[in-house]
Design a protein around this motif. Structure first.
Motif: not given
Length: 318
Positions: A2, A199, A202-203
């Motif tokens: 990412e 992403e 959220y991680s």
């Protein structure tokens, strides 16, 4: 992975904006119209495409909060951080027509939106909605704005009919291609940034609400931010400011107009605070524009600080 795509997205945004501003500026010369008109139309519509995509998809999926919040949040971001940073890099010269007509039209669109969604207060209804008929009204306002732009453009062409373009390197094919490739880079890069930053967030344990209010709202406004900063660096003040003013008009009139025509949008009570703030900030932008017909570094810093304060407010509120 990412993180790699995030860097690729930012690279596409920066290079895309660079080409987009160059192509748009040259198209203005070819059309013999002021760069502000290109900023208000081609550049503004292009950089507003992420907001349009997100809000219309959200409307189709029945998530009105995302559709409306995206537009209001993006407009506040544009007025504060985008104008602020662009002006801090290079003070933005403001045309007389922008002060008298374009920024006031942005204010009119904002007030019209507030009136159309205040059903409980103004009509005594049980809920606040942006209905399909409200959407049609917003699109009619957009038609009036586009008519004004066309009239100004035709007048400008008539006044400059005798002028010749001195730079022989300026051609329709080359600059049209540069503009389209630049816009594709902006949209594609913005999408990569939003998707991968979300992403990563959220991680790291950020909540969905916080991600939506920060990363997604900022992400869909990145095209305006990068394009206006790129224009400021090239000393294209009219494109830098026209992009912001035009984007905010398109966001309200086209994005919310089209979204509500697709499906009526229910209004969350919290959003009224944000709309009032958007109106106040638009008035502040108008006041700053009237000071020596420029938005200087000091005003730019004030606007940028307003956005930081707003971010703190929505994080605490939610």
């Amino acid at each position: 992975m990412e993180y790699v795509w995030l860097v690729v997205g930012f690279a596409l945004l920066v290079k895309g904006a660079d080409w987009f501003v160059d192509g748009s500026s040259n198209i203005a010369k070819l059309l013999r119209v002021p760069p502000i008109l290109i900023g208000l139309t081609i550049v503004a519509l292009g950089t507003s495409s992420p907001e349009a995509t997100v809000s219309i998809i959200a409307a189709l999926e029945g998530t009105a909060d995302v559709s409306i919040g995206n537009v209001i949040g993006s407009n506040i971001f544009n007025i504060t951080l985008t104008v602020g940073l662009a002006a801090f890099i290079f003070p933005l010269q403001v045309q007389n027509e922008t002060i008298k007509k374009e920024i006031p039209f942005t204010l009119l669109a904002s007030v019209a939106l507030l009136v159309l969604m205040s059903d409980i207060f103004l009509q005594g209804l049980s809920s606040n909605m942006i209905t399909r008929s409200d959407g049609v009204i917003l699109l009619l306002f957009l038609t009036i704005f586009m008519y004004y732009i066309i009239e100004v453009g035709l007048k400008s062409r008539k006044e400059s009919r005798e002028e010749e373009i001195s730079n022989e390197d300026i051609s329709w094919g080359k600059n049209g291609l540069i503009t389209i490739i630049g816009l594709a880079g902006i949209i594609g890069g913005g999408q990569l940034v939003v998707t991968n930053a979300t992403e990563i967030a959220y991680s790291l344990g950020m909540s969905e609400t916080l991600v939506g209010l920060t990363i997604v709202a900022i992400g869909t406004s990145l095209p305006e931010l990068v394009t206006s900063i790129s224009a400021a660096l090239k000393k294209e003040s009219e494109i830098a400011l026209g992009n912001i003013v035009g984007s905010n008009i398109f966001n309200i009139l086209f994005v919310l107009g089209a979204s509500s025509v697709i499906t009526p949008l229910a209004i969350n009570e919290k959003i009224f605070t944000d709309i009032w703030l958007m109106i106040i900030l638009t008035i502040l932008l108008l006041i700053f524009s009237r000071t020596k017909y420029r938005i200087g570094r000091k005003e730019g810093l004030i606007l940028a600080l307003f956005y930081i304060a707003y971010m703190v407010f929505i994080i605490i509120r939610n």
